[in-house]
Design a protein around this motif. Sequence first.
Motif, short mmCIF file in Angstrom:
data_model
loop_
_atom_site.label_atom_id
_atom_site.label_comp_id
_atom_site.label_asym_id
_atom_site.label_seq_id
_atom_site.Cartn_x
_atom_site.Cartn_y
_atom_site.Cartn_z
N ALA A 83 0.83 -1.22 0.00
CA ALA A 83 0.00 0.00 0.00
C ALA A 83 0.86 1.26 0.00
N GLU A 84 1.96 1.24 0.75
CA GLU A 84 2.81 2.45 0.76
C GLU A 84 3.40 2.70 -0.63
N GLU A 85 3.79 1.62 -1.29
CA GLU A 85 4.35 1.75 -2.64
C GLU A 85 3.25 2.19 -3.62
N ALA A 86 2.06 1.61 -3.47
CA ALA A 86 0.93 1.99 -4.34
C ALA A 86 0.58 3.46 -4.15
N ASN A 87 0.62 3.90 -2.91
CA ASN A 87 0.31 5.31 -2.64
C ASN A 87 1.35 6.22 -3.27
N ARG A 88 2.60 5.82 -3.12
CA ARG A 88 3.69 6.64 -3.67
C ARG A 88 3.54 6.80 -5.19
N LEU A 89 3.12 5.69 -5.85
CA LEU A 89 3.09 5.70 -7.32
C LEU A 89 1.68 5.92 -7.89
N HIS A 95 -7.41 -5.63 -2.31
CA HIS A 95 -6.84 -6.53 -1.30
C HIS A 95 -8.00 -7.29 -0.65
N TYR A 96 -7.72 -8.57 -0.33
CA TYR A 96 -8.75 -9.40 0.31
C TYR A 96 -8.44 -9.57 1.79
N SER A 97 -9.50 -9.51 2.58
CA SER A 97 -9.35 -9.73 4.02
C SER A 97 -10.37 -10.80 4.44
N THR A 98 -10.67 -10.88 5.71
CA THR A 98 -11.32 -12.09 6.20
C THR A 98 -12.39 -11.86 7.27
N ASP A 99 -13.29 -12.82 7.39
CA ASP A 99 -14.25 -12.81 8.49
C ASP A 99 -13.58 -13.08 9.83
N HIS A 100 -12.34 -13.60 9.80
CA HIS A 100 -11.63 -13.88 11.07
C HIS A 100 -11.26 -12.60 11.82
N MET A 133 -3.20 -0.54 5.34
CA MET A 133 -3.59 -0.17 3.97
C MET A 133 -4.45 1.09 3.97
N LEU A 134 -5.41 1.11 4.89
CA LEU A 134 -6.32 2.26 4.92
C LEU A 134 -5.57 3.53 5.34
N PRO A 139 -5.24 4.28 -3.01
CA PRO A 139 -6.61 4.05 -3.46
C PRO A 139 -6.91 2.55 -3.39
N VAL A 140 -7.71 2.14 -2.40
CA VAL A 140 -7.83 0.71 -2.15
C VAL A 140 -9.28 0.22 -2.07
N LEU A 141 -9.49 -0.96 -2.65
CA LEU A 141 -10.76 -1.68 -2.50
C LEU A 141 -10.43 -2.88 -1.62
N LEU A 142 -10.99 -2.89 -0.42
CA LEU A 142 -10.63 -3.91 0.56
C LEU A 142 -11.84 -4.84 0.73
#
Length: 301
Positions: A83-89, A95-100, A133-134, A139-142
Amino acid sequence: MRVLIAGRDGRVGSELVRQFDGIADVIAPVRRDLDLTDADAIISAVRQHAPDLIINTAACGVGAESDPDTTLAVHAHAPRVIAEEANRLGIPLVHYSTDHLFDGTKETPYVEDDAPSPANVFGRAQLLGERAMLRSGAPVLLLRVAWIYRVRDLTAEASYGGAQTVATPQKGSPTWGRDVAAATLQSLSALVGARGLGRDRLASALRERGGVFHMAGEGWTDSIGFSSMIASLASDLGGAVPLLEIPTIPDLPTHESLGCRNRQLDATKLARDFGVRLPTWESALREAWTQLEGQGAPHSV
Ligand SMILES: NC(=O)c1ccc[n+]([C@@H]2O[C@H](COP(=O)([O-])OP(=O)(O)OC[C@H]3O[C@@H](n4cnc5c(N)ncnc54)[C@H](OP(=O)(O)O)[C@@H]3O)[C@@H](O)[C@H]2O)c1
């Protein structure tokens, strides 16, 4: 459009690679070519490939709880570095996360605003990854998902369904990896509309309307319901599919006696914001089973 996909051989990653074929130039390194536990490797891959979109599906498997260092590296540190690299560029990110993230004790489906309450290493690591990430400003879709399967999981489920049911009683919406990939593409298309996918369009749409979304098939069941339907598909259609022992479902203990983990994710926000709905878990399972039959004899379990 060039898409960098991490986790190419996974349940979701393999479907994304297939579904992006023809829409975008797909770069999908295997783990030995891009190991997410290596921050320098992540940074140099992003700079070398200069993707217009990064999709991270990498996940620690069943060993997550016994190897906390690797789990933290893959699910907490790697998402932060990406995410830091994505933000920079200025690169948009899925990104996928979980019910856990949740302890599974709520009676009703979890919504995006429910306070996280992770009860294991995997959930805690994913929560750290989400927050990093947030915070990064990328710019993220989580997308939080749960109980994902692929076609070849189904024979194992049918053969060992009884044992798995006893070991991991759960309720939720079993979701085919293919449908997660398709719904991801639909969500990205909904974000940019008729203008089509493009790095800057996606980045600005995600800055305005991205963030956390729950993604799950329609309807709910529990482990016994899932195993029962597989057993019934196997006996209805299963001539071509050699199965080992199909458990006698009525003999299994009930979830009430076992303490059932709630993995239900309420996907209303995804439907409301993007108009994206996944198929019901029953119709998806029926179709996945048909595909399994089409492939002939599955791998032995
Ligand atoms: N499956 C579920 O029920 C479930 C539930 C909740 C959330 N999720 C989330 O959904 C997303 C997709 O899960 P999935 O089921 O598709 O995962 P999966 O089938 O277990 O696949 C994971 C992929 O990640 C790769 N990977 C593992 N460690 C890596 C590393 N250090 N560097 C690079 N790649 C690595 C694996 O590579 P190898 O092929 O080399 O092992 C594999 O290709 C993940 O974020 C996961 O946490 C899944």
